[in-house]
Design an enzyme around this catalytic site. Structure first.
Site, PDB file in Angstrom:
ATOM      1  N   GLU A  60     -10.490   2.882  -5.127  1.00  0.00           N
ATOM      2  CA  GLU A  60      -9.778   3.828  -4.803  1.00  0.00           C
ATOM      3  C   GLU A  60      -9.013   4.438  -5.515  1.00  0.00           C
ATOM      4  OE1 GLU A  60     -10.975   4.177   0.069  1.00  0.00           O
ATOM      5  OE2 GLU A  60      -8.571   4.017  -0.473  1.00  0.00           O
ATOM      6  N   HIS A 108      -3.272   2.914  -4.466  1.00  0.00           N
ATOM      7  CA  HIS A 108      -2.386   2.381  -2.693  1.00  0.00           C
ATOM      8  C   HIS A 108      -0.842   2.301  -3.303  1.00  0.00           C
ATOM      9  CE1 HIS A 108      -4.941   3.228  -0.263  1.00  0.00           C
ATOM     10  NE2 HIS A 108      -6.494   3.021  -1.349  1.00  0.00           N
ATOM     11  N   ASP A 142       1.217  -1.450  -0.226  1.00  0.00           N
ATOM     12  CA  ASP A 142       0.151   0.197   0.234  1.00  0.00           C
ATOM     13  C   ASP A 142       1.153   1.703   0.326  1.00  0.00           C
ATOM     14  OD1 ASP A 142      -2.828   1.014   0.405  1.00  0.00           O
ATOM     15  OD2 ASP A 142      -3.107  -0.209   1.105  1.00  0.00           O
TER      16      ASP A 142
HETATM   17  C1  TNX Z   1     -10.921   1.966   2.169  1.00  0.00           C
HETATM   18  S1  TNX Z   1     -11.501  -0.994   1.231  1.00  0.00           S
HETATM   19  C2  TNX Z   1      -9.491   1.357   2.071  1.00  0.00           C
HETATM   20  C3  TNX Z   1      -8.365   0.952   2.922  1.00  0.00           C
HETATM   21  C4  TNX Z   1      -8.842   1.829   4.093  1.00  0.00           C
HETATM   22  C5  TNX Z   1     -10.016   1.727   4.480  1.00  0.00           C
HETATM   23  C6  TNX Z   1     -10.281   1.869   5.662  1.00  0.00           C
HETATM   24  C7  TNX Z   1     -11.009  -0.384   0.684  1.00  0.00           C
HETATM   25  C8  TNX Z   1     -10.763  -1.696  -1.056  1.00  0.00           C
HETATM   26  N1  TNX Z   1      -9.804   0.477   0.687  1.00  0.00           N
HETATM   27  O1  TNX Z   1      -7.783   1.621   1.858  1.00  0.00           O
HETATM   28  O2  TNX Z   1      -7.877   0.724   4.906  1.00  0.00           O
HETATM   29  O3  TNX Z   1     -11.212   1.982   3.785  1.00  0.00           O
HETATM   30  O4  TNX Z   1     -10.950   1.865   6.680  1.00  0.00           O
END
Ligand code: TNX
Length: 548
Positions: free
Chosen positions: A333, A269, A199
């Protein structure tokens, strides 16, 4: 005289405690599908009992050794194991048996008669889950003998995918901690560890072809305090798993019938990798391993052929390390602002003739193209991808399995489109969220409130999902993101006892669920948490949260 009276009293209490405590109780967590009493005396489990296993079967030999170890840890009694060929050796003993008639690949059947105990499964995995059930039915505490009431138990897990996730990027956890996490999963009858290894805040897996990933990408210069406060602790933080350590962990998991699904999150990420190899980004950097939480705009540049080659090279090594069918390729994301401005990404869009379609931008479809390249590459090596539900917005092939995290709706949508789906919605399966609405005395968590009861009442299959799509829901998983989880006791605190509630979601039929009954059974499971000195949220056992 007074002393004598007190000692007599203490002795009397001790005797009653042992008398009650020395009986097995099969109403464990997760509750078996059936517990049918059989006429006849209890079976007496003592140190004279052997654990029989089929001679020559390495898995069953290991199963036997584990049962023996569990019994010793729980009761102090040492049971020897013995390879057998002869069914008459079963009298007076516990026998582990492969029986093709047991209904379900991971199902177990336990038969207790005055003459002995038989734990049967169609597979060694089924036998292992039966071993867990028997182990959980034993009272914790030193004993010379335990009475097992005559009964027949059967259980077949409702879902084939019974997962837990662990983020080792935001905070890094030792090999010993990961192994203990696997032990905790085994106790709860779970069979998939989704291991988040890379990440923005750290790359945690050694890749021989790109040594800087771990050496540079594995370390950050400091970490923000709290929820992205302006205060950074300035303490260099990091670590990574060598390939040898990974192999060791994969083997440890396999011995417990747990498949590890590694996640290499892409194209977002990825700051860990960009810090190590800045040419992989659109701007060329410089980049730094992040000391903050959230979503960064800097992602992989997919306009460069080199990036695709890099990802394939990394996945080559990942496939060598992880023999399971699935590789998780993230996909969540992933902002596309860099791609919008990057000449190479825009050139790629033109070369491929990608045009925006309705709500789907050209850049979203570019992510779809990238994902498909990776999917095809992995498919050519006999592997399948799992990705976060953002992939549904990028037109990926239905052979990709979707992890539904932004609620349960994307999962249902994915299933309707023909994707297999793992349900892991933020509410209630994000175990990085608080487990109570009164958070003052809680360790800092992400936010939210996912109580034990909410987890227990979660139903993975949407009521209105058409009958011919229901098989696409492979199961459920809880996620432990670790932005705010810094040490092993906190890892355990976040997941215990919520994992117990999840285990019933994963194993038993919805009509068999009963929260109050679960809570009474949970106290005995917690005795096992205590035995191993695992940290858990004790208040969840007694209090009812107003926000259910
Ligand atoms: C969203 S769940 C994210 C993570 C974060 C998390 C915190 C997801 C696919 N992405 O990168 O750690 O929220 O709750």
């Amino acid at each position: 005289m007074r002393h004598l009276l007190i000692s007599l009293l203490v002795a009397a209490v001790a005797v009653t405690a042992t008398a009650q405590g020395n009986k097995a109780d099969y109403r464990v967590v997760p509750l078996p599908d059936r517990i049918d009493g059989i006429k006849g005396a209890d079976f007496r489990l003592t140190e004279q009992c052997l654990v029989n296993y089929p001679a020559g079967d390495r898995n069953m030999e290991r199963n036997a050794a584990m049962l023996s170890q569990y019994v010793e840890e729980m009761t102090g009694m040492h049971l020897s194991t013995r390879p057998t060929v002869n069914t008459k050796d079963r009298t007076g003993n516990i026998s582990l048996i492969i029986d093709p008639k047991v209904n379900g690949d991971e199902a177990y059947s336990i038969l207790v008669t005055p003459k002995g105990v038989e734990i049967s499964g169609k597979t060694a995995a089924g036998v292992f889950f039966g071993i867990q059930a028997l182990r959980k039915s034993l009272p914790v505490g030193t004993a010379q003998a335990i009475n097992l009431p005559a009964a027949q138990l059967v259980s077949n897990p409702r879902f084939g995918y019974r997962g837990m996730h662990l983020d080792c990027s935001r905070h890094f956890f030792s090999v010993a901690t990961v192994k203990r996490y696997l032990d905790i999963m085994a106790l709860h009858g779970m069979n998939r560890l989704h291991w988040h290894l890379t990440d923005d805040q750290g790359w945690r897996v050694e890749i021989k072809k790109y040594p800087r990933l771990a050496e540079v990408g594995g370390w950050r210069n400091g970490t923000t305090l709290g929820h992205n406060s302006p205060v950074n602790d300035g303490i260099r933080y990091g670590g990574y798993y060598t390939q040898e350590e990974i192999r060791d962990i994969v083997r440890y998991a396999a011995d417990r019938y747990i498949t590890i699904i590694p996640e290499i999150d892409m194209p977002g990420h990825m700051l860990g990798a960009l810090a190590a190899y800045p040419e992989l980004g659109c701007t060329g950097g410089p980049y730094e391993v992040w000391g903050k939480w959230g979503v960064t705009d800097d992602i992989l540049c997919v306009g460069k052929d080199h990036t695709l080659q890099f990802v394939k090279d990394v996945l080559d090594e990942v496939m060598q390390l992880f023999p399971g069918e699935y590789i998780h390729i993230g996909g969540d994301e992933s902002p596309r602002v860099r791609w919008q401005e990057c000449p190479l990404c825009q050139q790629r869009i033109r070369d491929l003739g990608i045009k925006s379609e309705g709500k789907k931008s050209a850049e979203a479809l570019l992510q779809g193209w990238f994902t498909t390249q990776i999917q095809d590459y992995l498919a050519a090596h006999g592997r399948r991808i799992i990705g976060w539900d953002e992939l549904l917005g990028c037109d990926v092939d239905p052979s990709a399995t979707i992890m539904s995290w932004r609620g349960a709706e994307p999962g249902a949508e994915g299933a309707k489109l023909g994707h297999d789906v793992v349900m892991t919605p933020v509410g209630p399966l994000y175990f990085d969220y608080y487990q109570t609405s009164s958070t003052w005395n809680e360790p800092t968590a992400f936010g939210g409130c996912n109580t034990l009861e909410k987890v227990y009442n979660f139903e993975p299959v949407a009521e209105d999902l058409p009958a011919d799509k229901r098989h696409h829901i492979l199961g459920a998983q809880a996620n432990l993101w670790t932005e705010y989880v810094t040490c092993e006791p906190q890892v355990q605190y976040q997941v215990l006892p919520r994992m117990a509630a999840l285990a019933e979601v994963q194993w038993i039929q919805p009509e068999a669920k009963d929260y109050q009954d679960f809570k009474t059974r949970l106290t005995r499971l917690v005795d096992i948490y205590k035995l191993y000195h695992w940290t858990y949220r004790a208040k969840s056992l007694v209090e009812e949260d107003e926000e259910k």
